[in-house]
Write a protein that holds these residues in place. Structure first.
Motif, PDB file in Angstrom:
ATOM      1  N   THR A 526       0.852  -1.188   0.000  1.00  0.00           N
ATOM      2  CA  THR A 526       0.000   0.000   0.000  1.00  0.00           C
ATOM      3  C   THR A 526       0.888   1.239   0.000  1.00  0.00           C
ATOM      4  N   SER A 527       0.288   2.401   0.282  1.00  0.00           N
ATOM      5  CA  SER A 527       1.058   3.640   0.233  1.00  0.00           C
ATOM      6  C   SER A 527       2.131   3.651   1.311  1.00  0.00           C
ATOM      7  N   THR A 528       3.081   4.560   1.149  1.00  0.00           N
ATOM      8  CA  THR A 528       4.230   4.590   2.052  1.00  0.00           C
ATOM      9  C   THR A 528       3.812   4.812   3.491  1.00  0.00           C
ATOM     10  N   LEU A 629       8.456  19.746  -2.102  1.00  0.00           N
ATOM     11  CA  LEU A 629       7.400  20.230  -1.230  1.00  0.00           C
ATOM     12  C   LEU A 629       6.641  21.357  -1.913  1.00  0.00           C
ATOM     13  N   PRO A 630       5.291  21.438  -1.775  1.00  0.00           N
ATOM     14  CA  PRO A 630       4.510  22.473  -2.444  1.00  0.00           C
ATOM     15  C   PRO A 630       4.771  23.833  -1.817  1.00  0.00           C
ATOM     16  N   PRO A 631       4.682  24.912  -2.592  1.00  0.00           N
ATOM     17  CA  PRO A 631       4.873  26.260  -2.035  1.00  0.00           C
ATOM     18  C   PRO A 631       3.759  26.593  -1.050  1.00  0.00           C
ATOM     19  N   ALA A 632       4.031  27.594  -0.235  1.00  0.00           N
ATOM     20  CA  ALA A 632       3.095  27.936   0.838  1.00  0.00           C
ATOM     21  C   ALA A 632       1.751  28.383   0.304  1.00  0.00           C
ATOM     22  N   SER A 633       1.750  29.002  -0.920  1.00  0.00           N
ATOM     23  CA  SER A 633       0.504  29.532  -1.456  1.00  0.00           C
ATOM     24  C   SER A 633      -0.370  28.467  -2.097  1.00  0.00           C
ATOM     25  N   SER A 634       0.219  27.314  -2.391  1.00  0.00           N
ATOM     26  CA  SER A 634      -0.550  26.273  -3.052  1.00  0.00           C
ATOM     27  C   SER A 634      -1.437  25.566  -2.044  1.00  0.00           C
ATOM     28  N   GLN A 635      -2.438  24.878  -2.558  1.00  0.00           N
ATOM     29  CA  GLN A 635      -3.355  24.147  -1.693  1.00  0.00           C
ATOM     30  C   GLN A 635      -2.674  22.889  -1.173  1.00  0.00           C
ATOM     31  N   VAL A 636      -2.660  22.736   0.112  1.00  0.00           N
ATOM     32  CA  VAL A 636      -2.003  21.599   0.735  1.00  0.00           C
ATOM     33  C   VAL A 636      -2.898  20.371   0.615  1.00  0.00           C
ATOM     34  N   ARG A 637      -2.299  19.261   0.183  1.00  0.00           N
ATOM     35  CA  ARG A 637      -3.059  18.019   0.053  1.00  0.00           C
ATOM     36  C   ARG A 637      -3.468  17.532   1.435  1.00  0.00           C
ATOM     37  N   PRO A 638      -4.714  17.154   1.607  1.00  0.00           N
ATOM     38  CA  PRO A 638      -5.159  16.713   2.938  1.00  0.00           C
ATOM     39  C   PRO A 638      -4.444  15.435   3.358  1.00  0.00           C
ATOM     40  N   ARG A 639      -4.261  15.323   4.658  1.00  0.00           N
ATOM     41  CA  ARG A 639      -3.640  14.129   5.182  1.00  0.00           C
ATOM     42  C   ARG A 639      -4.630  12.965   5.171  1.00  0.00           C
ATOM     43  N   GLN A 640      -4.078  11.757   5.120  1.00  0.00           N
ATOM     44  CA  GLN A 640      -4.950  10.590   5.099  1.00  0.00           C
ATOM     45  C   GLN A 640      -5.708  10.441   6.405  1.00  0.00           C
ATOM     46  N   MET A 641      -5.134  10.895   7.521  1.00  0.00           N
ATOM     47  CA  MET A 641      -5.811  10.778   8.802  1.00  0.00           C
ATOM     48  C   MET A 641      -7.100  11.581   8.825  1.00  0.00           C
ATOM     49  N   ASP A 642      -7.165  12.607   7.920  1.00  0.00           N
ATOM     50  CA  ASP A 642      -8.394  13.401   7.887  1.00  0.00           C
ATOM     51  C   ASP A 642      -9.577  12.587   7.409  1.00  0.00           C
ATOM     52  N   PHE A 643      -9.301  11.496   6.681  1.00  0.00           N
ATOM     53  CA  PHE A 643     -10.382  10.667   6.169  1.00  0.00           C
ATOM     54  C   PHE A 643     -10.802   9.577   7.149  1.00  0.00           C
ATOM     55  N   LEU A 644     -10.065   9.431   8.222  1.00  0.00           N
ATOM     56  CA  LEU A 644     -10.343   8.367   9.171  1.00  0.00           C
ATOM     57  C   LEU A 644     -11.132   8.912  10.349  1.00  0.00           C
ATOM     58  N   GLN A 645     -12.098   8.180  10.831  1.00  0.00           N
ATOM     59  CA  GLN A 645     -12.886   8.579  11.982  1.00  0.00           C
ATOM     60  C   GLN A 645     -12.054   8.428  13.241  1.00  0.00           C
TER      61      GLN A 645
END
Length: 683
Positions: A526-528, A629-645
């Motif tokens: 699975t993912s890293t 790493l994305p620049p500060a102004s770009s939209q940060v990709r949500p973390r996977q933990m955000d999808f977990l209850q």
């Protein structure tokens, strides 16, 4: 036998009318449990013993008497090291992962002389015992056989034994063919020589086997006198019973094979008696045997001659003596075959029913011979293990009651034989302070080989064999688990990662502090972040909760930090050296974590195009410099933990567990509702 155990209440059919698997499932439903051990079933393969109807079931389905089954043994789970299907497959005990028998462990281990020895060595290998006393007896027998240099002699004697166990089963079913009895006779003739060779040996187990061989001189003489040296393949062809064994059969054969000689003698006798020189004895298919004389001499025919046929120039007669002979000759062939079958069946009945003193007790020849077959099979395996130990330079392991595994200069028994390069041996040390080895290193560095050879050495030791090592000291082991390889289950609809997690779950649920666990790169499917998290949690659980002896290989460098957080986890690595664009695998196990994974070098070694390797180096440099790493102004990709209850409702669930609805009053229910509301707002 109780009615509830013999009749399933919904089906109203005797339980022995079902197949074995169906009957076990019905019993599990009847007793409302998957585990039938509480009802006398230590082994589900004997599930019907819970109803006391194993033999009844077999007799009912076979529709025959089963004299070759005279005992049932219960196998207890704690008698042997448990090996599940994944372990048998991953360790390649009987076949390789691709299903090929070549280059499996048994392929190099099994040089037995008999088919029953071959079956027994597979039995020992897949069900290694945990009783040190039995294992030490086997080791002592192997040591004595080595020192006596009898391997080649006994192997030659055993090679002519054949599959005595299967022959005896056919004898018990009365389906044995004539050549089976010839093979049985050959085996019995070799028993004295085998016994004479092992009688002087001092090993206790060999003395027991020698006594179990028995002496069957009378039976051997009986088979020698009853069966031809080279009988027909099947009984219906005749030519099975030896000449001189039965007078009546010899008479039938004499009539069938030598009737012409009797007719010549009769013709001479009648000419002398009647004085008729033209008298002759003949035969045709219509009238059978007859005495013929010319019509001119018919008047001189004796009074006891009975006219059978009148021809133009001759008269044909029959006499009571000739008629009797005719009946015998014409039916002698069929009578000989019937007589042979009767004698052959009587011989089988003699083997099945005749009592015989064996090992100071009365039993039938069949039962005594079955004990002999078991002794020959075990002797064959012990001789084979002695030969393997001598040829492959294996040593006797030591057993201790202290938990742990200490192997010095261990080798993989299969890889060592097929490799063209000298095998690099390595040590293994697992004890109370080193319960988990976190193994890192490059691909092809030897991590999987190192893990497998440890499990194989333990298996070989607990089957009673010598092991490929300089020395080995082993504590108690109850189970061996493996999570190795990456395969999917297309038929079952399970992905590679799902299969991996199912095997991991089985290990985490069933491993104990005396288990040996092999975990190879858990979480790589699975993912890293997912894989690293799962691998970290599994390693923590095995080390902190289960306390199993574990070999845990990984490419996640972060896992090496566990050694500083949890007592009992130690880092080791397989050493390799990179020189410019090349890599040299040293295959030596050293303490500490690996410095790097050498993934690009291995990819280049595998033949990946140079342009791809160069581009991979560029991306690797970018990742290591964190330039992606994305620049500060770009939209940060949500973390996977955000999808977990998250488990915010643990307090509410705890309150719900305390509720007893049947005893609640309306006022108490209202108060509980307020309490739950307050707990929800606090979360």
């Amino acid at each position: 036998e109780k009615e509830f155990a013999l009749h399933y209440p919904l089906k109203r059919r005797p339980i022995w009318e079902f197949s074995l698997d169906s009957a076990i499932r019905l019993l599990q439903q009847q007793f409302h449990t998957q585990d039938l051990t509480g009802f006398g079933c230590e082994n589900l393969a004997l599930g019907l013993s819970a109803a006391g109807s194993v033999l009844h079931y077999v007799k009912y389905t076979q529709r025959a008497v089963l004299p070759y089954i005279h005992e049932i043994k219960t196998e207890h789970r704690d008698e042997a090291i448990c090996l599940d299907a994944h372990t048998l497959r991953n360790l390649e005990l009987l076949t390789q992962l691709n299903g090929d028998k070549k280059n499996s462990l048994v392929y190099f281990l099994d040089h037995t002389a008999t088919p029953m020895g071959s079956r027994l060595i597979r039995r020992w290998l897949t069900r290694p015992l945990r009783d040190p006393q039995i294992l030490r007896q086997r080791q002592a027998a192997i040591t004595v056989l080595q020192s006596a240099s009898l391997n080649q002699t006994l192997h030659g004697l055993l090679r002519g034994i054949g599959d005595l166990a299967r022959i005896l089963a056919r004898v018990g079913l009365k389906t044995a063919r004539p050549r089976d009895l010839v093979q049985l006779r050959t085996a019995l003739t070799r028993l004295p020589d085998i016994s004479q060779n092992i009688a002087p040996l001092s090993a206790a187990r060999l003395k027991i086997l020698n006594a179990q061989l028995g002496h069957f001189s009378q039976l051997c003489d009986l088979l020698q006198s009853a069966i031809l040296e080279n009988p027909a393949a099947v009984l219906r062809e005749g030519g099975v019973i030896a000449e001189g064994y039965d007078a009546q059969l010899d008479e039938y054969r004499q009539l069938s094979e030598h009737s012409d000689q009797w007719l010549v003698a009769l013709e001479k006798q009648e000419r002398e008696r009647t004085g008729i020189s033209t008298l002759k004895v003949g035969y045709n298919r219509v009238h059978g045997f007859y005495i013929e004389m010319s019509r001119g001499q018919a008047d001189a025919a004796p009074a006891h001659y009975i006219r059978r046929q009148t021809l133009k120039n001759a008269e044909r007669y029959i006499t009571p003596e000739l008629k009797t002979f005719e009946d015998k000759v014409l039916s002698s062939r069929s009578r000989a075959l019937a007589r042979e079958k009767l004698l052959y069946d009587a011989l089988l009945d003699h083997l099945i029913q005749e009592t015989f003193p064996h090992e100071d007790q009365q039993c039938t020849y069949l039962q005594a011979l079955q004990h002999t077959a078991a002794a020959l099979a075990e002797l064959d395996v012990l001789c084979n293990l002695a030969e393997r130990a001598t040829t492959l330079r294996w040593v006797a392991p030591q057993f201790t009651q202290t938990n742990g595994i200490q192997i010095e200069a261990g080798r993989h028994p299969v890889v060592e034989q097929i490799s063209t390069d000298p095998f690099v041996s390595n040590d293994v040390l697992l004890n109370a302070e080193r319960r988990m080895l976190m193994i890192t290193g490059p691909n092809m560095g030897g991590k999987s080989t190192y893990m497998r050879q440890t499990a194989l050495i333990v298996l070989l030791a607990y089957m009673g064999s010598f092991v490929p090592a300089k020395s080995a000291i082993l504590g108690p082991v109850d189970r061996i688990f493996t999570r190795i390889g990456a395969t999917d289950d297309l038929v079952g609809g399970r992905s590679t990662f799902m299969v991996e997690m199912a095997e991991t779950a089985n290990i985490l649920h069933n491993a104990t502090a005396q288990s040996l666990v092999l975990m190879d790169e858990v979480g790589r499917g699975t993912s890293t972040f997912d894989g690293l998290s799962l691998a970290w949690a599994c390693a923590e659980y095995l080390a902190h909760q289960v306390h199993a002896f574990t070999l845990f290989s990984t490419h996640y460098a972060e896992l090496t930090q566990l050694s500083s957080k949890i007592t009992g986890i130690v880092n080791v690595h397989l050493h390799a050296i990179a020189h410019q664009d090349h890599i040299v695998f040293l295959h030596t196990v050293n303490e500490g974590p690996a410095s790097q994974s050498y993934g690009l070098q291995v990819a280049q070694l595998a033949g990946v195009p140079r342009g791809v390797i160069q581009r991979a180096r560029e991306k690797l440099a970018e990742l290591e410099d964190k330039t992606m790493l994305p620049p500060a102004s770009s939209q940060v990709r949500p973390r996977q933990m955000d999808f977990l209850q998250t488990e915010k409702t643990s307090q509410i669930l705890a309150l719900l567990d305390t509720i007893q609805p049947d005893t609640f009053t309306p006022m108490a229910a209202l108060e509980m509702l307020y309490t739950l509301k307050q707990a929800s707002e606090s979360n």
